[in-house]
Design an enzyme around this catalytic site. Structure first.
Site, short mmCIF file in Angstrom:
data_model
loop_
_atom_site.label_atom_id
_atom_site.label_comp_id
_atom_site.label_asym_id
_atom_site.label_seq_id
_atom_site.Cartn_x
_atom_site.Cartn_y
_atom_site.Cartn_z
N SER A 1 -2.30 -8.07 -12.45
CA SER A 1 -2.56 -7.73 -11.04
C SER A 1 -4.04 -7.47 -10.84
O SER A 1 -4.72 -6.89 -11.67
CB SER A 1 -1.69 -6.56 -10.58
OG SER A 1 -2.03 -5.41 -11.30
N TYR A 2 -4.49 -7.98 -9.73
CA TYR A 2 -5.89 -7.82 -9.31
C TYR A 2 -5.85 -6.96 -8.05
O TYR A 2 -5.04 -7.21 -7.17
CB TYR A 2 -6.51 -9.17 -8.93
CG TYR A 2 -6.52 -10.22 -10.00
CD1 TYR A 2 -5.41 -11.02 -10.23
CD2 TYR A 2 -7.65 -10.44 -10.77
CE1 TYR A 2 -5.42 -12.01 -11.21
CE2 TYR A 2 -7.67 -11.42 -11.75
CZ TYR A 2 -6.56 -12.21 -11.96
OH TYR A 2 -6.57 -13.20 -12.91
N TYR B 1 11.81 8.09 -13.66
CA TYR B 1 11.97 7.24 -14.85
C TYR B 1 12.58 5.88 -14.51
O TYR B 1 13.37 5.33 -15.27
CB TYR B 1 12.89 7.97 -15.86
CG TYR B 1 12.33 9.20 -16.50
CD1 TYR B 1 12.32 10.42 -15.82
CD2 TYR B 1 11.80 9.16 -17.79
CE1 TYR B 1 11.81 11.57 -16.42
CE2 TYR B 1 11.29 10.31 -18.40
CZ TYR B 1 11.30 11.52 -17.71
OH TYR B 1 10.78 12.65 -18.30
N GLY B 2 12.23 5.37 -13.33
CA GLY B 2 12.74 4.04 -12.94
C GLY B 2 14.26 4.02 -12.99
O GLY B 2 14.92 4.89 -12.42
N GLY C 1 0.86 -1.17 0.00
CA GLY C 1 0.00 0.00 0.00
C GLY C 1 0.90 1.23 0.00
O GLY C 1 1.77 1.37 0.88
N GLY D 1 16.52 7.08 -13.61
CA GLY D 1 16.67 8.20 -12.67
C GLY D 1 15.41 9.06 -12.61
O GLY D 1 14.31 8.56 -12.79
N ASP E 1 7.66 4.42 -4.06
CA ASP E 1 7.22 4.90 -2.73
C ASP E 1 8.43 5.21 -1.85
O ASP E 1 8.45 6.19 -1.12
CB ASP E 1 6.34 3.84 -2.07
CG ASP E 1 5.06 3.60 -2.85
OD1 ASP E 1 4.56 4.56 -3.49
OD2 ASP E 1 4.57 2.45 -2.86
#
EC number: 2.7.1.-
Lengths: 309, 309
Positions: free
Chosen positions: A110-111, A219-220, A42, A223, A249
């Site tokens: 994903s659910y 941008y993962g 979460g 960077g 997060d």
């Protein structure tokens, strides 16, 4: 009411089921799961927990179900010193739950079950939790609830960050305008920031004019870029990525940790990258969380100076 | 050691996630779950719990994970008077978990995670639990473990029932011969009994010759047929079926309840049908469980006499 909390995170607390299969089954068949881990997740809870490990006094407002009471997850949050007094409990519902299924070719399905989170919109604005925090981070969750919390925090002059994440599609244009309008820092991955700009018919400059003095576009592995009066490119710290879930997060938590200690934006972005580089090294959003010392050490090794945080 | 238990159930205890979606998502997409219920399941636990509600003193041997400890499920089993002393605990694993997903056209996909149940085969034969039970019901679960338990129970002259259920495909021919060879009553739905016959290259008559004096073949709404020296057709009691899941296990519990009180096979089959007719009226395998009085009342209304149980 004194500000005895540095950062309040508002949004989802969820149970995450990370499931590995050989292949996705056809309807009316069944399949064996090869590997499964029940992890804690979460977005709001991730930010609150990583923030607390980095030395921030955090608090958390999420809508959870009866299964949260007496759970290990509740125990973990409390033992990490996170104030969960204002959690919204919906006893006869389930806590939001994500099932992330990956097949042997790394395809993912994903659910997501909202469960108790469907009751955010009927819940009262958590006034006490907002009053007692210096900063409020609006994460994934219910748009109307987040807008109410943001506007109340704005009325109190709090520092507000906003990151709609995978729930961006639930915001009407006016809700997005309200949330963007009250925040000081807007976070999003590059898809999300582009979608916000297009939904509001503005470019980054126009977006900043609507409210957030700082827009952080991630941008993962490539960077991130911080848009303020300057445009600051931040490199990611390259690591062997086991699972990217939760890196975003933890980046937000690291950024706010540095920001709330008055660091310059470049340092905030770099410290955020250092923190995120740990999370990708293990499966799940709350595994392999660094403490401040570990993150500072990796920051220093990468950029050759100790962050002033 | 005194037989202070009527019936020991050996096999799965599981967490069941009953999930309803609009449609099954394509790979690399995500979908919202419309409705989700976390229910208690697992064939052996279902039989033990329904049996205990019908007045049998039951015990249960399953392999469960750390998430079972302190769970509501453990509390439910204990408060129902079920002896779970001999449960196999694998602390760093998850309890077997089933995810049963149904779309709006009632197509189903089920995922099953064995988790702790993978450790059945390394576990000791639960000698004390078998000694202290009058009857042993071998349900879904690990073939080698079930065979060991069946052979030990046979050596002690216990009454043995066998119902491999959805784990039938895991039995080698020799394991199936061993399990069938030691049991007194063999349960299966009509697909399963046919598959057992074909796997062992026998017909029902030959199957009975291998061991089980009684073979019970169930046909869902169409009722069941009991093969002993006679062939007895048993009608199902027609009810508004909300969810057929768990009807089979409750039928087994009802059958054994009557059998262990010395009822004739027709009465056992009819009482089993009466019990199962309650389970289909609600979602999940352990919801809407009747007590003996309720089942007797429905039996009597259907067949015009009170069962001698």
């Amino acid at each position: 009411m004194s500000e005895d909390r540095d950062l309040l995170a508002v949004g989802h607390t969820a149970f995450d089921y990370i499931i590995h299969l050989d292949e996705f089954p056809e309807p009316n068949t069944s399949t064996a799961i090869k590997r499964m881990r029940n992890l804690h997740g979460g977005a709001a809870a991730n930010v609150a927990l990583v923030g607390s490990r980095l030395g921030l006094r955090t608090s958390l407002v999420s809508a959870v179900g009866g299964d949260f009471e007496g759970s290990e997850y509740r125990e973990l949050l409390e033992s990490s010193g996170i104030d969960i007094e204002s959690m919204i409990l919906v006893a006869d519902e389930s806590t939001p739950t994500a099932f992330v299924m990956t097949d042997s070719d790394h395809n993912q399905i994903s659910y997501f079950y909202w469960g108790a989170a469907r009751y955010f919109k009927d819940a009262e604005t958590p006034a006490d939790a907002i009053k007692s925090a210096r900063a409020v981070h609006l994460a994934t969750g219910d748009p109307s609830f987040n807008c109410r919390c943001g506007e109340f925090a704005r009325s109190l002059g709090k520092i507000i960050s906003f990151d709609p994440g995978q729930d961006l599609h639930m915001y009407s244009r006016s809700q997005l305008e309200r949330a963007v309008g009250v925040c000081d820092i807007l976070f999003g991955n590059h898809h999300e920031i582009d979608r916000i700009c297009s939904k509001l018919s503005v470019d980054i400059h126009g977006l900043r004019e609507m409210g957030p003095g700082v827009v952080v576009k991630t941008y993962g592995k490539e960077g991130s870029i911080i848009y303020s009066d300057d445009v600051i490119k931040i490199d990611a710290i390259p690591r062997e990525a086991v699972d990217p879930t939760g890196a975003g997060d933890s980046y937000r938590a690291g950024f706010m940790r540095a920001y709330l200690r008055g660091a310059d934006l470049k340092t905030c972005g770099r410290f955020a990258s250092a923190v995120a580089s740990f999370i990708v090294e293990d499966e799940g959003t709350q595994t392999n969380i660094p403490d401040t010392g570990e993150a500072v050490k990796r920051f220093t090794a990468q950029w050759g100076y100790e962050p002033p945080i």
